[in-house]
Design a protein around this motif. Structure first.
Motif, PDB file in Angstrom:
ATOM      1  N   THR A  53       0.924  -1.196  -0.152  1.00 51.89           N
ATOM      2  CA  THR A  53      -0.040  -0.034   0.049  1.00 51.89           C
ATOM      3  C   THR A  53       1.124   1.173   0.151  1.00 51.89           C
ATOM      4  OG1 THR A  53       0.004   0.200   2.427  1.00 51.89           O
ATOM      5  CG2 THR A  53      -1.878  -1.179   1.425  1.00 51.89           C
ATOM      6  N   LEU A  54       0.219   2.385  -0.082  1.00 52.68           N
ATOM      7  CA  LEU A  54       1.219   3.723  -0.206  1.00 52.68           C
ATOM      8  C   LEU A  54       1.540   4.026   0.922  1.00 52.68           C
ATOM      9  CD1 LEU A  54       2.014   6.125  -1.422  1.00 52.68           C
ATOM     10  CD2 LEU A  54      -0.163   7.204  -0.814  1.00 52.68           C
ATOM     11  N   ILE A  55       1.100   3.646   2.301  1.00 54.58           N
ATOM     12  CA  ILE A  55       1.558   3.999   3.350  1.00 54.58           C
ATOM     13  C   ILE A  55       2.619   3.096   3.814  1.00 54.58           C
ATOM     14  CG2 ILE A  55      -0.185   2.669   4.892  1.00 54.58           C
ATOM     15  CD1 ILE A  55       1.335   6.527   5.609  1.00 54.58           C
ATOM     16  N   LYS A  56       2.413   1.870   3.477  1.00 54.91           N
ATOM     17  CA  LYS A  56       3.491   0.571   3.567  1.00 54.91           C
ATOM     18  C   LYS A  56       4.588   1.253   3.024  1.00 54.91           C
ATOM     19  CE  LYS A  56       2.304  -3.501   3.530  1.00 54.91           C
ATOM     20  NZ  LYS A  56       1.428  -4.607   3.510  1.00 54.91           N
ATOM     21  N   SER A  57       4.415   1.549   1.745  1.00 55.58           N
ATOM     22  CA  SER A  57       5.728   2.020   0.812  1.00 55.58           C
ATOM     23  C   SER A  57       6.573   2.941   1.393  1.00 55.58           C
ATOM     24  CB  SER A  57       5.333   2.057  -0.362  1.00 55.58           C
ATOM     25  OG  SER A  57       6.066   2.497  -1.137  1.00 55.58           O
ATOM     26  N   CYS A  58       5.633   3.931   1.726  1.00 56.74           N
ATOM     27  CA  CYS A  58       6.291   5.299   2.479  1.00 56.74           C
ATOM     28  C   CYS A  58       7.284   4.882   3.731  1.00 56.74           C
ATOM     29  CB  CYS A  58       5.450   6.380   2.959  1.00 56.74           C
ATOM     30  SG  CYS A  58       4.517   7.056   1.417  1.00 56.74           S
ATOM     31  N   PHE A  59       6.632   4.090   4.520  1.00 56.31           N
ATOM     32  CA  PHE A  59       7.287   3.783   5.764  1.00 56.31           C
ATOM     33  C   PHE A  59       8.590   2.923   5.522  1.00 56.31           C
ATOM     34  CE2 PHE A  59       3.583   4.900   8.372  1.00 56.31           C
ATOM     35  CZ  PHE A  59       4.194   5.610   9.373  1.00 56.31           C
ATOM     36  N   ILE A  60       8.341   1.851   4.539  1.00 59.19           N
ATOM     37  CA  ILE A  60       9.621   0.971   4.261  1.00 59.19           C
ATOM     38  C   ILE A  60      10.482   1.697   3.460  1.00 59.19           C
ATOM     39  CG2 ILE A  60      10.250  -0.860   2.737  1.00 59.19           C
ATOM     40  CD1 ILE A  60       7.183  -2.357   3.623  1.00 59.19           C
ATOM     41  N   GLY A  61      10.093   2.660   2.729  1.00 55.73           N
ATOM     42  CA  GLY A  61      11.150   3.558   1.698  1.00 55.73           C
ATOM     43  C   GLY A  61      11.924   4.377   2.477  1.00 55.73           C
ATOM     44  N   THR A  62      11.351   5.063   3.688  1.00 54.15           N
ATOM     45  CA  THR A  62      11.802   5.882   4.545  1.00 54.15           C
ATOM     46  C   THR A  62      13.107   5.186   5.281  1.00 54.15           C
ATOM     47  OG1 THR A  62       9.780   7.167   4.950  1.00 54.15           O
ATOM     48  CG2 THR A  62      11.760   7.372   6.574  1.00 54.15           C
ATOM     49  N   PHE A  63      12.702   3.942   5.686  1.00 58.54           N
ATOM     50  CA  PHE A  63      13.954   2.926   6.305  1.00 58.54           C
ATOM     51  C   PHE A  63      14.978   2.705   5.392  1.00 58.54           C
ATOM     52  CE2 PHE A  63      15.607  -1.152   7.466  1.00 58.54           C
ATOM     53  CZ  PHE A  63      15.956  -0.525   8.579  1.00 58.54           C
ATOM     54  N   ILE A  64      14.461   2.466   4.264  1.00 59.86           N
ATOM     55  CA  ILE A  64      15.528   2.024   3.043  1.00 59.86           C
ATOM     56  C   ILE A  64      16.371   3.017   2.674  1.00 59.86           C
ATOM     57  CG2 ILE A  64      15.840   1.155   0.820  1.00 59.86           C
ATOM     58  CD1 ILE A  64      13.310  -0.740   1.065  1.00 59.86           C
ATOM     59  N   ILE A  65      15.486   4.188   2.610  1.00 63.94           N
ATOM     60  CA  ILE A  65      16.499   5.441   1.956  1.00 63.94           C
ATOM     61  C   ILE A  65      17.387   6.051   3.010  1.00 63.94           C
ATOM     62  CG2 ILE A  65      16.434   7.997   1.103  1.00 63.94           C
ATOM     63  CD1 ILE A  65      13.553   6.919  -0.117  1.00 63.94           C
ATOM     64  N   THR A  66      16.876   6.081   4.275  1.00 65.42           N
ATOM     65  CA  THR A  66      17.773   6.484   5.334  1.00 65.42           C
ATOM     66  C   THR A  66      18.942   5.691   5.673  1.00 65.42           C
ATOM     67  OG1 THR A  66      16.118   7.484   6.371  1.00 65.42           O
ATOM     68  CG2 THR A  66      17.777   7.172   7.804  1.00 65.42           C
ATOM     69  N   GLN A  97      25.624  12.080   8.975  1.00 69.48           N
ATOM     70  CA  GLN A  97      25.134  11.572   7.851  1.00 69.48           C
ATOM     71  C   GLN A  97      23.702  11.456   7.562  1.00 69.48           C
ATOM     72  OE1 GLN A  97      28.046  11.251   6.115  1.00 69.48           O
ATOM     73  NE2 GLN A  97      28.670  12.078   7.866  1.00 69.48           N
ATOM     74  N   ILE A  98      22.895  11.479   8.459  1.00 67.35           N
ATOM     75  CA  ILE A  98      21.381  11.302   8.389  1.00 67.35           C
ATOM     76  C   ILE A  98      20.866  12.034   9.550  1.00 67.35           C
ATOM     77  CG2 ILE A  98      21.435   8.848   7.347  1.00 67.35           C
ATOM     78  CD1 ILE A  98      20.659   8.008  10.178  1.00 67.35           C
ATOM     79  N   CYS A  99      19.572  12.403   9.276  1.00 66.49           N
ATOM     80  CA  CYS A  99      18.735  13.277  10.205  1.00 66.49           C
ATOM     81  C   CYS A  99      17.481  13.352  10.194  1.00 66.49           C
ATOM     82  CB  CYS A  99      19.357  14.742  10.148  1.00 66.49           C
ATOM     83  SG  CYS A  99      18.786  15.417   8.797  1.00 66.49           S
ATOM     84  N   LEU A 100      16.688  13.345  11.509  1.00 69.31           N
ATOM     85  CA  LEU A 100      15.232  13.226  11.369  1.00 69.31           C
ATOM     86  C   LEU A 100      14.497  14.055  10.472  1.00 69.31           C
ATOM     87  CD1 LEU A 100      12.866  11.730  12.586  1.00 69.31           C
ATOM     88  CD2 LEU A 100      12.792  13.482  14.356  1.00 69.31           C
ATOM     89  N   PRO A 101      14.912  15.449  10.055  1.00 75.08           N
ATOM     90  CA  PRO A 101      14.297  16.237   9.035  1.00 75.08           C
ATOM     91  C   PRO A 101      14.358  15.551   7.728  1.00 75.08           C
ATOM     92  CG  PRO A 101      15.295  17.716  10.567  1.00 75.08           C
ATOM     93  CD  PRO A 101      15.959  16.123  10.849  1.00 75.08           C
ATOM     94  N   SER A 103      14.828  12.343   7.045  1.00 77.09           N
ATOM     95  CA  SER A 103      14.110  11.204   6.829  1.00 77.09           C
ATOM     96  C   SER A 103      12.722  11.408   6.814  1.00 77.09           C
ATOM     97  CB  SER A 103      14.282  10.329   8.049  1.00 77.09           C
ATOM     98  OG  SER A 103      15.833   9.725   8.266  1.00 77.09           O
ATOM     99  N   ALA A 104      12.013  12.274   7.411  1.00 73.68           N
ATOM    100  CA  ALA A 104      10.720  12.982   7.073  1.00 73.68           C
ATOM    101  C   ALA A 104      10.675  13.317   5.678  1.00 73.68           C
ATOM    102  CB  ALA A 104      10.343  14.129   8.212  1.00 73.68           C
ATOM    103  N   ALA A 105      11.696  13.871   5.084  1.00 74.59           N
ATOM    104  CA  ALA A 105      11.445  14.301   3.684  1.00 74.59           C
ATOM    105  C   ALA A 105      11.364  13.047   2.915  1.00 74.59           C
ATOM    106  CB  ALA A 105      12.581  15.228   3.483  1.00 74.59           C
ATOM    107  N   TRP A 106      12.223  11.913   3.031  1.00 76.10           N
ATOM    108  CA  TRP A 106      12.172  10.797   2.269  1.00 76.10           C
ATOM    109  C   TRP A 106      10.806  10.158   2.272  1.00 76.10           C
ATOM    110  CZ3 TRP A 106      15.689  13.077   0.090  1.00 76.10           C
ATOM    111  CH2 TRP A 106      17.096  12.925   0.856  1.00 76.10           C
ATOM    112  N   PHE A 107      10.240  10.359   3.580  1.00 78.95           N
ATOM    113  CA  PHE A 107       8.835   9.793   3.768  1.00 78.95           C
ATOM    114  C   PHE A 107       7.870  10.514   2.550  1.00 78.95           C
ATOM    115  CE2 PHE A 107       4.458   9.688   5.349  1.00 78.95           C
ATOM    116  CZ  PHE A 107       4.138   8.258   5.515  1.00 78.95           C
ATOM    117  N   PHE A 108       7.976  11.645   2.679  1.00 78.87           N
ATOM    118  CA  PHE A 108       7.108  12.120   1.596  1.00 78.87           C
ATOM    119  C   PHE A 108       7.432  12.175   0.250  1.00 78.87           C
ATOM    120  CE2 PHE A 108       5.971  14.380   5.561  1.00 78.87           C
ATOM    121  CZ  PHE A 108       4.676  14.244   5.721  1.00 78.87           C
TER     122      PHE A 108
END
Length: 136
Positions: A53-66, A97-101, A103-108
């Motif tokens: 789903t879109l929401i699962k994809s966003c959460f998984i994608g955020t973790f992968i990208i980060t 190297q990574i930061c919360l802001p 990671s939030a951007a990667w979610f969107f």
């Protein structure tokens, strides 16, 4: 996922992420282009699952990208000392190297990536269907 689909997803990620960086920072680095390509290829493979789903994809994608951003950051910024980026002044960063802001951007950013992956899949399925119908 077929090899040609993976290559196409990689190239889309390579160029789109490069353009995002150029628009936002005024420049990019070749390692970021490769990283963008790798990320979209992985997201494409994940988004090909029917249960995604879109929401699962966003959460998984955020973790992968980060995670990929952290690994690439360790290599290019710390080991190679190329200083491609530095989040050390951004709140909630890890080793700069990574930061919360971000990671939030990667979610969107995963929202349009989800739809791009769907469009790529549909385009390849349509092309595959046309090829099969011409064979019979």
């Amino acid at each position: 996922m077929k090899f040609s689909q993976g290559i196409f997803a990689f190239l889309m990620g390579y160029f789109i992420y490069s353009m995002i960086e150029i628009i936002n920072r005024g420049y990019t680095h070749w390692t970021m282009a490769l990283t963008g390509g790798a990320v979209l290829t992985i997201l494409y493979a994940i988004n090909c699952r029917r249960t995604m789903t879109l929401i699962k994809s966003c959460f998984i994608g955020t973790f992968i990208i980060t995670s990929i951003e952290f690994a690439v950051g360790i290599f290019v910024n710390i080991i190679m000392d190329w200083q491609v980026w530095d989040y050390s002044t951004v709140p909630f960063n890890v080793m700069g190297q990574i930061c919360l802001p971000f990671s939030a951007a990667w979610f969107f950013l995963c929202i349009p990536a989800y739809y791009l992956c769907s469009a790529i899949r549909m385009r390849f399925n349509t092309a595959s269907h046309r090829t099969l119908s011409h064979q019979y």
